[in-house]
Design a protein around this motif. Structure first.
Motif, PDB file in Angstrom:
ATOM      1  N   GLY A   1     -20.372 -61.516  10.500  1.00  0.00           N
ATOM      2  CA  GLY A   1     -20.211 -62.963  10.384  1.00  0.00           C
ATOM      3  C   GLY A   1     -20.371 -63.441   8.957  1.00  0.00           C
ATOM      4  N   GLY A   2     -20.965 -64.622   8.824  1.00  0.00           N
ATOM      5  CA  GLY A   2     -21.163 -65.202   7.507  1.00  0.00           C
ATOM      6  C   GLY A   2     -22.176 -64.419   6.689  1.00  0.00           C
ATOM      7  N   LEU A   3     -21.811 -64.127   5.448  1.00  0.00           N
ATOM      8  CA  LEU A   3     -22.680 -63.347   4.568  1.00  0.00           C
ATOM      9  C   LEU A   3     -23.137 -64.254   3.432  1.00  0.00           C
ATOM     10  N   ASP A   4     -24.413 -64.300   3.193  1.00  0.00           N
ATOM     11  CA  ASP A   4     -24.975 -65.160   2.160  1.00  0.00           C
ATOM     12  C   ASP A   4     -24.778 -64.497   0.795  1.00  0.00           C
ATOM     13  N   LEU A   5     -23.620 -64.787   0.175  1.00  0.00           N
ATOM     14  CA  LEU A   5     -23.295 -64.174  -1.116  1.00  0.00           C
ATOM     15  C   LEU A   5     -24.211 -64.684  -2.227  1.00  0.00           C
ATOM     16  N   ALA A   6     -24.649 -65.929  -2.102  1.00  0.00           N
ATOM     17  CA  ALA A   6     -25.559 -66.472  -3.117  1.00  0.00           C
ATOM     18  C   ALA A   6     -26.864 -65.680  -3.135  1.00  0.00           C
TER      19      ALA A   6
ATOM     20  N   GLU B   1     -21.509 -59.682 -10.849  1.00  0.00           N
ATOM     21  CA  GLU B   1     -20.631 -60.417  -9.934  1.00  0.00           C
ATOM     22  C   GLU B   1     -20.619 -59.734  -8.571  1.00  0.00           C
ATOM     23  N   VAL B   2     -20.849 -60.507  -7.535  1.00  0.00           N
ATOM     24  CA  VAL B   2     -20.785 -59.993  -6.170  1.00  0.00           C
ATOM     25  C   VAL B   2     -19.469 -60.458  -5.549  1.00  0.00           C
ATOM     26  N   ALA B   3     -18.619 -59.505  -5.215  1.00  0.00           N
ATOM     27  CA  ALA B   3     -17.331 -59.821  -4.596  1.00  0.00           C
ATOM     28  C   ALA B   3     -17.524 -59.954  -3.095  1.00  0.00           C
ATOM     29  N   GLY B   4     -17.083 -61.067  -2.547  1.00  0.00           N
ATOM     30  CA  GLY B   4     -17.220 -61.299  -1.119  1.00  0.00           C
ATOM     31  C   GLY B   4     -16.203 -60.550  -0.308  1.00  0.00           C
TER      32      GLY B   4
END
Length: 263
Positions: free
Chosen positions: A39-44, A55-58
């Motif tokens: 589901g939703g991934l907290d990239l922050a 940098e974290v690529a979603g």
């Protein structure tokens, strides 16, 4: 690090993959952490954990199969976070168990991304963080190579013959690019079939030939012959035709060995 990643909202668990998990790593080998999410991934939150300048690529940021992630340096050592959609991995595992697979386009995978890689990563990886036990359960199920998948990948070796026959026409036209691509993919298809025949997971092209040439289904001189074919296929139509003839013979030998072992 795995424990902290597992606390990020959306992350289900973390596995160690690659050579570090298999135990055949070198001192300079990367640390590959598979970050399984749903589901939703907290990239922050992942970005905060990665630190400034990383940098974290979603999901989808790195392509359709290697979802995304981040490249870090920790005490001078490369650490890769590789995102994996756990629901998708589960679907792929179910398809593998039924003898179904697909090959998709993915940057960094010149012979394509073979979907059984998802299952193989779990089967060969080491669970580092798994609060709900889902990765541990999936790893247990993936621990036995599916017979239906073995049969499907071995049967898929027909494509190698098809590719070599296509290369015959390209060789007559001195079409070096087309011939080289046909030969490379033909070898890749054979290697996948040979791994499957031995009930091994083939995760990518890196180092695959060195393993394949030692497998029971490898005909005499398989490795040196492949290296000879791919190292310098030639420029003129005469050179290319000769190389393609050698490839045709090699493909026939491998398929004959696979056929005898299947029988």
């Amino acid at each position: 690090m795995a424990g902290r990643l597992a606390e990020v909202p959306g992350v289900v668990g973390v596995m160690l993959g690659g050579s570090r998990a298999r135990g055949d790593h070198r001192p300079e080998s990367d640390w590959d952490l598979g970050v399984y999410y749903r589901g939703g991934l907290d990239l922050a939150a992942m970005g905060e954990l990665a630190g400034p300048g990383v940098e974290v690529a979603g999901p989808g940021g790195w392509g359709p199969w290697v979802d995304g992630g981040a490249w870090l340096r920790v005490d001078g050592v490369a650490v890769d976070w590789i995102l994996r959609d756990l629901d998708r991995v589960e679907r792929v595992w179910s398809e593998c168990a039924e003898g179904r697979y697909e090959v998709g386009v993915q940057p960094g995978h010149p012979l394509g991304f073979w979907s059984p890689c998802y299952a193989g990563e779990v089967a060969l990886g080491r669970v580092l963080a798994d609060p709900g036990g889902e990765l541990t359960d999936l790893r247990r199920r993936a621990g036995q190579y599916p017979e239906a998948l073995r049969q499907a990948l071995v049967a898929g070796a027909w494509e190698a013959e098809f590719l070599v026959e296509g290369a015959v026409k390209g060789a007559a036209r001195a079409d070096v690019l087309y011939v080289a691509l046909c030969l490379s993919r033909a070898v890749g298809v054979l290697v996948q079939a040979m791994y499957a025949e031995d009930r091994r997971w083939c995760l990518n092209e890196k180092g695959a030939l060195a393993v394949a040439e030692a497998l029971p289904s490898a005909p005499p001189g398989f490795g040196p012959r492949v290296r000879g074919l791919l190292a310098a296929p030639g420029r003129s139509s005469e050179e290319l035709v000769a190389v393609v003839d050698g490839a045709r013979a090699l493909v026939a030998e491998v398929r004959a060995v696979l056929g005898r072992r299947a029988g």
